[in-house]
Design a protein around this motif. Sequence first.
Motif: not given
Length: 330
Positions: A205-208, A257-261, A267-271, A284-286
């Motif tokens: 959450e902090a990284a996002f 960009v979103w958190i892959g909960r 992680g955090i994903n990009f599309s 995807c940043l795992t």
Amino acid sequence: MTSLFFSYSHADETLRDQLAKHMAAMRRQGVIDDWHDRKMLAGDHIDGEIKRMMEQADIILLLVSPDFIASDYCYDIEMARAVQRHEAGECRTVPVILRPCDWHGTPFGTLLATPRDGRAVTLWTNIDEAFLDVAKAVKAAAVDIRARKGNSSPQRKKPNSLSSTPTAAPMLSASVPEVSAKPKSGKRRSFGVRATDAERDEFLEAAFEEMARHFQAELDALSQSHRDVRTAFRRVDADHFLATIYVEGNARCRGKVWIGRGSVMGGINFSQDQSSNDSSYNECLTLKDEGGELAFNPLGLNAFGHDRDRPMDSATAATYLWSVFTRALS
């Protein structure tokens, strides 16, 4: 616990109290310990106590208004010292724009302000929504500071460039940033002790939030430095944001960009697809967890030549995703 100092004009005391209420949950959870001059006790030396608390603060909130800028004490003493400490990496200084005023040309005008887009609180249709936006930004900063304090390095880290004036990305460049060998974020534990689910969520959450601020700052810089460029940033919810770059009216870059909960990777994903469908991504940043120290590893779907075995801290990950997003400009 992260210490927080309110720098404000007494003319804005009512607004300060409203903001403090929105941070009550953080206070109860032990995330922040906030202070302002109304908490002084009888007999305290006024100037001495204010300066002492300000020097100890991890976060300094500048509650900006015409009265704040007009106040010699707020502007020449508190604000000047807050900016000085921020530049020295001793604290994070956050401008909170309470009422409309000419603040962009001030020494703190280069810092990313809250609420989002630097729109004054009193201009929002729903003031509670504005203060909630500020509270979320403060919480993200507090979590980041706590993570940095937990790092094994004994030195204090200088605030990342997201709080400073962003450097406009060259229109024909989308290079990958130099990646540090060790992440600056995360928490070091005894060898073999992994981070808890709560700590992983908190780190994500902090990284996002850091990525959202980075994208918004870079988009603003692009639109301000290129006449033929327009940009758009939209926060969909707590876990998603959208970004678009228009060149001569045509969309050159679109991204989500979103958190892959709850995903297998996490992680955090990009599309490039800005639809509500989160089932596919272009990068995807795992999360990588070694001995409880959290960092990111990209899947490398965009062939930027990044060494997948070298972890990224949250600031580097934000810059990397920006490079992925802007690759169409090269």
